[in-house]
Every structure is written in C-alpha cells, then in structure tokens.
Write an enzyme that holds these catalytic residues in place. Structure first.
Site, PDB file in Angstrom:
ATOM      1  N   GLU A 172      -2.442   7.464  -5.226  1.00 37.89           N
ATOM      2  CA  GLU A 172      -2.908   6.704  -6.392  1.00 37.89           C
ATOM      3  C   GLU A 172      -4.399   6.852  -6.694  1.00 37.89           C
ATOM      4  OE1 GLU A 172      -1.718   2.728  -5.215  1.00 37.89           O
ATOM      5  OE2 GLU A 172      -3.798   2.124  -5.100  1.00 37.89           O
ATOM      6  N   ARG A 226       0.867  -1.191   0.000  1.00 31.54           N
ATOM      7  CA  ARG A 226       0.000   0.000   0.000  1.00 31.54           C
ATOM      8  C   ARG A 226       0.897   1.232   0.000  1.00 31.54           C
ATOM      9  NH1 ARG A 226      -3.431  -2.779  -1.596  1.00 31.54           N
ATOM     10  NH2 ARG A 226      -5.491  -3.221  -0.735  1.00 31.54           N
ATOM     11  N   HIS A 235      -1.098  -0.312  -9.646  1.00 30.85           N
ATOM     12  CA  HIS A 235      -1.785  -1.267  -8.759  1.00 30.85           C
ATOM     13  C   HIS A 235      -2.283  -2.481  -9.554  1.00 30.85           C
ATOM     14  CE1 HIS A 235      -3.905  -1.377  -4.632  1.00 30.85           C
ATOM     15  NE2 HIS A 235      -3.725  -2.604  -5.077  1.00 30.85           N
TER      16      HIS A 235
HETATM   17  P1  NAD Z   1      -1.083 -11.279   5.051  1.00 35.58           P
HETATM   18  O1  NAD Z   1      -2.088 -10.866   6.057  1.00 35.58           O
HETATM   19  O2  NAD Z   1      -0.989 -12.720   4.663  1.00 35.58           O
HETATM   20  O3  NAD Z   1       0.380 -10.817   5.539  1.00 35.58           O
HETATM   21  C1  NAD Z   1       0.654  -9.584   6.117  1.00 35.58           C
HETATM   22  C2  NAD Z   1       1.845  -9.761   7.059  1.00 35.58           C
HETATM   23  O4  NAD Z   1       2.194  -8.474   7.574  1.00 35.58           O
HETATM   24  C3  NAD Z   1       1.549 -10.677   8.248  1.00 35.58           C
HETATM   25  O5  NAD Z   1       2.567 -11.650   8.382  1.00 35.58           O
HETATM   26  C4  NAD Z   1       1.528  -9.726   9.436  1.00 35.58           C
HETATM   27  O6  NAD Z   1       1.983 -10.310  10.629  1.00 35.58           O
HETATM   28  C5  NAD Z   1       2.491  -8.650   8.945  1.00 35.58           C
HETATM   29  N1  NAD Z   1       2.343  -7.404   9.692  1.00 35.58           N
HETATM   30  C6  NAD Z   1       1.204  -6.871  10.237  1.00 35.58           C
HETATM   31  N2  NAD Z   1       1.513  -5.739  10.893  1.00 35.58           N
HETATM   32  C7  NAD Z   1       2.848  -5.561  10.769  1.00 35.58           C
HETATM   33  C8  NAD Z   1       3.751  -4.577  11.245  1.00 35.58           C
HETATM   34  N3  NAD Z   1       3.325  -3.545  11.996  1.00 35.58           N
HETATM   35  N4  NAD Z   1       5.062  -4.696  10.924  1.00 35.58           N
HETATM   36  C9  NAD Z   1       5.488  -5.753  10.176  1.00 35.58           C
HETATM   37  N5  NAD Z   1       4.683  -6.721   9.701  1.00 35.58           N
HETATM   38  C10 NAD Z   1       3.384  -6.623   9.987  1.00 35.58           C
HETATM   39  O7  NAD Z   1      -1.350 -10.364   3.785  1.00 35.58           O
HETATM   40  P2  NAD Z   1      -0.917 -10.642   2.269  1.00 35.58           P
HETATM   41  O8  NAD Z   1      -1.991 -11.414   1.576  1.00 35.58           O
HETATM   42  O9  NAD Z   1       0.480 -11.133   2.248  1.00 35.58           O
HETATM   43  O10 NAD Z   1      -0.989  -9.152   1.669  1.00 35.58           O
HETATM   44  C11 NAD Z   1      -0.077  -8.154   2.077  1.00 35.58           C
HETATM   45  C12 NAD Z   1      -0.500  -6.809   1.523  1.00 35.58           C
HETATM   46  O11 NAD Z   1      -0.391  -6.824   0.083  1.00 35.58           O
HETATM   47  C13 NAD Z   1      -1.989  -6.461   1.749  1.00 35.58           C
HETATM   48  O12 NAD Z   1      -2.153  -5.842   3.003  1.00 35.58           O
HETATM   49  C14 NAD Z   1      -2.305  -5.514   0.620  1.00 35.58           C
HETATM   50  O13 NAD Z   1      -2.100  -4.196   1.069  1.00 35.58           O
HETATM   51  C15 NAD Z   1      -1.256  -5.836  -0.439  1.00 35.58           C
HETATM   52  N6  NAD Z   1      -1.850  -6.338  -1.704  1.00 35.58           N
HETATM   53  C16 NAD Z   1      -1.512  -5.713  -2.853  1.00 35.58           C
HETATM   54  C17 NAD Z   1      -2.013  -6.157  -4.074  1.00 35.58           C
HETATM   55  C18 NAD Z   1      -1.651  -5.497  -5.373  1.00 35.58           C
HETATM   56  O14 NAD Z   1      -2.343  -5.707  -6.383  1.00 35.58           O
HETATM   57  N7  NAD Z   1      -0.568  -4.727  -5.438  1.00 35.58           N
HETATM   58  C19 NAD Z   1      -2.885  -7.271  -4.093  1.00 35.58           C
HETATM   59  C20 NAD Z   1      -3.195  -7.905  -2.887  1.00 35.58           C
HETATM   60  C21 NAD Z   1      -2.659  -7.437  -1.695  1.00 35.58           C
END
Ligand code: NAD
Length: 332
Positions: A261, A232, A293
C-alpha cells in the site's frame, strides 16, 4: 511550540484548526508534502513535526530533523512501525502517538467492507446509475446465524465482535493473550479458521503475525469464507491470497490494508499506469473490495486524533510523561 504538519489533508486542517484556540501555546503550519529525505528540510525552525502512517521516519530522516532543531515527533496515529525509535532516542527526539482513538470507527469499516464484498452494494450502485436494474452477479449470503471469527481481540476486535453479535452471529476468536472480559469464545487459531464464515483480522503486525494468512492457513478455512483485513497488509501473504481467490476458496474479500500500500495510499494516481501487478490482480477479481486505509476516517476518530495530538504536544512541552510517549520502547 511551532509544529510543522506534514501530509495535510483538508479534513486534518479542518479538525485541528477547529480546536486550536484551546491550545494557545501551539502554532501549526500545514504542508501537503509528506515527510521524506527531500522534504525534511522544510522542518528547519520548527520544534516539532506531525506525521501519519505513510511518513518516512527512518533513521536518516530523523537525524536530519534533529539537526534542524526538531525535538518532538507527533504521530497522529496509533501505529509507529514507520518510525526508527532507536535513532529518535539517539538523536534525543521524543515521539508521541495517539493509541485507540476510536476502535468503533475501524470495526464499523470492517463490517462495511464485509457487507459490501458480500452484498455487492458497490456494484449495485453503479449498475443502477447506468439504468441496469438486473440482479446478475449480486447474490450474497446471510450473516445472521453464521459464525464470525475475530483474530486479535483487542480494542478493535472487541468492537467488531459486538457488531457481529448485533447481526445475530456466533462469535469466536483467537488471541495470543485471551481476555475473558471480551465474552468471546476463544479457540485455537486452526479451529477459528475452520469454523468461521466471516474472518476479520485485528491483531498488530509483528514478526510473529507476518503472513499469518498464508497457503496453509487459507487451506484450513471453510470454503466460501469471507475474509476482511483492516489491520495491516503484512498479515496476509498476498500471493497465497490471490491463489486462494483463483481457486474459489473465498466468497468475498474486503481489504482496507495490503502489503504494497505505501506507494498508493492517500495518493490520487488516477491518471497514472499502475506499476505493480499484485494490486492490479487483486482489483481484477469480482469478489474483492479494496479501500485505501480509511478505517480510521470518521468525524469522531479524527476529532479524537486532533485533540490527543495537541495534548501530546502540551504534555511534551510541560515535561509530562504519559503512556502515549514511545520513550520506553526507544530503549528496547
Ligand atoms: P489492540 O492492541 O487493542 O489489540 C490487538 C490485539 O491483538 C491484542 O488483544 C493482542 O493480544 C492481540 N495480538 C497480539 N499479538 C498477537 C498474535 N501473535 N496473535 C493473535 N493476537 C495477537 O489494538 P487495536 O487498537 O485493536 O488495533 C489493532 C490493529 O488495527 C492495529 O495494530 C493496527 O494495525 C490496526 N489499525 C488499523 C486502522 C485502519 O485505519 N485500518 C486504524 C487503527 C488501527
């Protein structure tokens, strides 16, 4: 159930229509319009609406949707930071989403950005098309033998770690909640920043992670680091990133997401004057690659999104509670 599908792209229509026969209890009308105050009235007569990351589902819009009889919001994405869940609960509108549809899709895009920004394939392609076969400005660095730092080692972070291992990289990581099953060597954030040649951001945007990458944390990074953000935009304080790029801190930067964005993402503004200077400055740097994105945009991911969204509609019709429902969060 009658669903109005807002913000339709051709690929959405293609992949949803492909499997609609399997869900005879649902009918969908598609509109190009995105959801906002001026377009909420289109939902009159529909029991559900389907929306994406760029929809405006603030309190006012949700109240209006509820007045028109909408009982379900089907988010065809994982994130829901654009949905006022409290208002949805008050208006008795259920919200369901699609978490974890294809972590590999996003991780592979993160590596694509890292490689493009590093090896300048975007420039090489254009140069060759213009009969310019010189190699000026195309020097990259090897990933093999270098260190990849993964910040946020959930589904996407783990997939990225696997890809980096495949490149022969040492993988280290930082997560608020360490998971030994990832096989990632966990270190404090400061050390991950200090030791990484490639840094990839995969934690969610929360109050705690907003501007995680700022003047101080950029100062802790290795000179010549490559930074990639597919998570994000708010994870990075963009003004500090720009200062760091100007100071020559980064070998390359790849951004699929950025703070400003919302007005741009998924819009064709090619005949308009850009109104914000931050994006214009980012685009002006030779070592920055920006995409809009699109990390999720693979056939497999969009197929999975379509199937789960339709299943979410059926689950809602049949009163089945699943973990895709955001009801629990509504009560927070
Ligand atoms: P997920 O929930 O599986 O993993 C997120 C990880 O971040 C977890 O391991 C959690 O413990 C960790 N986390 C939470 N708070 C934290 C902190 N303060 N410091 C460090 N780590 C922390 O999520 P995911 O499916 O891996 O997705 C991750 C991110 O990717 C989503 O939040 C979303 O913003 C982004 N995303 C982007 C796209 C895109 O098209 N670019 C698509 C899907 C998701």
């Amino acid at each position: 159930m009658k669903v109005l599908f807002y913000g339709t792209n051709s690929y959405d229509e293609h992949f949803f229509k492909k499997i609609m026969d399997e869900y005879p209890q649902i009918s969908i009308d598609f509109t190009d319009a995105n959801i906002h105050k001026e377009t909420a009235a289109l939902a009159m007569g529909y029991e559900a609406v389907c929306a994406f990351v760029n929809a405006d589902l603030g309190g006012e819009v949700i109240r209006e949707l509820a007045e028109y009889g909408v009982k379900l919001i089907l988010m065809r994405c994982a994130g829901f930071n654009n949905v006022d869940l409290r208002q949805a609960a008050e208006s008795r509108v259920e919200v369901r989403r699609v978490p974890g549809y294809s972590p590999q899709a996003v991780a592979e895009h993160a590596m694509a950005l890292a490689l493009t920004a590093n090896r300048h394939t975007h420039k090489a392609y254009i140069k060759c098309r213009e009969n310019d076969f010189s190699l000026t400005g195309l020097m990259g660095v090897n990933f093999f033998g270098k260190t990849a730092g993964i910040i946020g080692t959930g589904k996407i972070g783990r997939a990225m770690a696997d890809i980096c291992r495949g490149f022969g990289m040492r993988v280290i990581g930082y997560d608020k909640y360490e998971n030994p099953e990832t096989g990632i060597h966990y270190l404090p954030l400061e050390q991950v920043l200090r030791e990484s040649d490639l840094l990839s951001l995969h934690c969610p945007l929360t109050d705690e992670t907003r501007h995680l990458i700022n003047k101080t944390t950029i100062g802790s990074m290795k000179d010549g680091v490559i930074l990639v953000n597919t998570s994000r935009g708010g994870l990075i304080r963009t003004e500090d990133l720009i200062d760091g790029i100007r100071a020559g801190k980064f070998f390359a930067v790849g951004l699929d997401v950025y703070e400003e964005e919302t007005p741009y993402v998924y819009e064709d503004l090619s005949d308009q004057i850009m109104q914000t200077s931050t994006m214009a400055r980012l685009l002006s740097f030779p070592n920055v690659v920006v995409t809009s994105h699109q990390g999720f945009l693979t056939v497999e991911a969009v197929e999975a999104i379509a199937r789960t969204t339709l299943q979410n509609a059926v689950d809602s019709m049949e009163g089945r509670a699943t973990s895709n429902e955001l009801t629990g969060l509504m009560q927070e």
